[in-house]
Design a protein around this motif. Structure first.
Motif, mmCIF file in Angstrom:
data_model
loop_
_atom_site.group_PDB
_atom_site.id
_atom_site.type_symbol
_atom_site.label_atom_id
_atom_site.label_comp_id
_atom_site.label_asym_id
_atom_site.label_seq_id
_atom_site.Cartn_x
_atom_site.Cartn_y
_atom_site.Cartn_z
ATOM 1 N N SER A 83 0.827 -1.212 0.000
ATOM 2 C CA SER A 83 0.000 0.000 0.000
ATOM 3 C C SER A 83 0.858 1.258 0.000
ATOM 4 O O SER A 83 0.531 2.236 -0.676
ATOM 5 C CB SER A 83 -0.971 0.002 1.176
ATOM 6 O OG SER A 83 -0.270 -0.066 2.400
ATOM 7 N N CYS A 84 1.982 1.252 0.715
ATOM 8 C CA CYS A 84 2.842 2.440 0.727
ATOM 9 C C CYS A 84 3.521 2.632 -0.632
ATOM 10 O O CYS A 84 3.713 3.752 -1.080
ATOM 11 C CB CYS A 84 3.864 2.373 1.854
ATOM 12 S SG CYS A 84 4.993 0.979 1.774
ATOM 13 N N THR A 85 3.845 1.547 -1.304
ATOM 14 C CA THR A 85 4.497 1.627 -2.606
ATOM 15 C C THR A 85 3.510 2.094 -3.666
ATOM 16 O O THR A 85 3.887 2.828 -4.591
ATOM 17 C CB THR A 85 5.087 0.248 -2.985
ATOM 18 O OG1 THR A 85 6.027 -0.117 -1.976
ATOM 19 C CG2 THR A 85 5.786 0.277 -4.330
ATOM 20 N N GLN A 86 2.252 1.738 -3.555
ATOM 21 C CA GLN A 86 1.234 2.169 -4.521
ATOM 22 C C GLN A 86 1.049 3.682 -4.504
ATOM 23 O O GLN A 86 0.658 4.267 -5.514
ATOM 24 C CB GLN A 86 -0.100 1.495 -4.221
ATOM 25 C CG GLN A 86 -0.108 0.026 -4.520
ATOM 26 C CD GLN A 86 -1.416 -0.646 -4.103
ATOM 27 O OE1 GLN A 86 -2.429 0.014 -3.930
ATOM 28 N NE2 GLN A 86 -1.391 -1.954 -3.966
ATOM 29 N N LYS A 87 1.344 4.330 -3.384
ATOM 30 C CA LYS A 87 1.169 5.777 -3.254
ATOM 31 C C LYS A 87 2.307 6.564 -3.892
ATOM 32 O O LYS A 87 2.171 7.751 -4.142
ATOM 33 C CB LYS A 87 1.065 6.159 -1.778
ATOM 34 C CG LYS A 87 -0.154 5.578 -1.098
ATOM 35 C CD LYS A 87 -0.138 5.881 0.376
ATOM 36 C CE LYS A 87 -1.253 5.126 1.090
ATOM 37 N NZ LYS A 87 -1.188 5.294 2.531
ATOM 38 N N LEU A 88 3.433 5.909 -4.182
ATOM 39 C CA LEU A 88 4.601 6.575 -4.748
ATOM 40 C C LEU A 88 4.485 6.676 -6.265
ATOM 41 O O LEU A 88 3.880 5.805 -6.886
ATOM 42 C CB LEU A 88 5.878 5.805 -4.395
ATOM 43 C CG LEU A 88 6.207 5.685 -2.922
ATOM 44 C CD1 LEU A 88 7.371 4.729 -2.735
ATOM 45 C CD2 LEU A 88 6.521 7.043 -2.338
ATOM 46 N N PRO A 89 5.098 7.705 -6.872
ATOM 47 C CA PRO A 89 5.114 7.729 -8.337
ATOM 48 C C PRO A 89 5.970 6.591 -8.873
ATOM 49 O O PRO A 89 6.970 6.216 -8.252
ATOM 50 C CB PRO A 89 5.760 9.088 -8.664
ATOM 51 C CG PRO A 89 6.397 9.543 -7.405
ATOM 52 C CD PRO A 89 5.746 8.828 -6.268
ATOM 53 N N LYS A 90 5.565 6.009 -9.980
ATOM 54 C CA LYS A 90 6.285 4.867 -10.553
ATOM 55 C C LYS A 90 7.493 5.310 -11.329
ATOM 56 O O LYS A 90 7.565 6.277 -11.963
ATOM 57 C CB LYS A 90 5.372 4.045 -11.441
ATOM 58 C CG LYS A 90 4.264 3.406 -10.667
ATOM 59 C CD LYS A 90 3.360 2.641 -11.583
ATOM 60 C CE LYS A 90 2.123 2.226 -10.844
ATOM 61 N NZ LYS A 90 1.088 1.722 -11.648
#
Length: 71
Positions: free
Chosen positions: A64-71
């Motif tokens: 969930s924390c990684t999904q919030k970051l820009p790819k």
């Protein structure tokens, strides 16, 4: 003469030579290496990926924390 203290360069990107994303052998999730969850993965269980896409292609699911970051 230097004091031996490294000088921080705020413009330099923070990175990890092993990759940008890490998962555990014991989970299907992966995390950005700066995530607190990533730091809790034991070294012997870490699986590193160079990119978000390479982790997804390996069958991993972003945390969930990684999904919030820009790819």
């Amino acid at each position: 003469e230097g004091t031996g203290t490294p000088v921080s360069n705020a413009a330099a990107p923070i990175s990890d030579p092993r990759g940008s994303y890490v998962g555990s052998k014991n989970s299907t999730l992966f995390h950005h290496y700066t995530c607190s969850s990533a730091r809790s993965i034991k070294a012997e269980n870490q699986v590193w990926y160079a990119s978000y896409d390479s982790a997804v292609q390996a069958g991993r699911t972003p945390s969930s924390c990684t999904q919030k970051l820009p790819k």
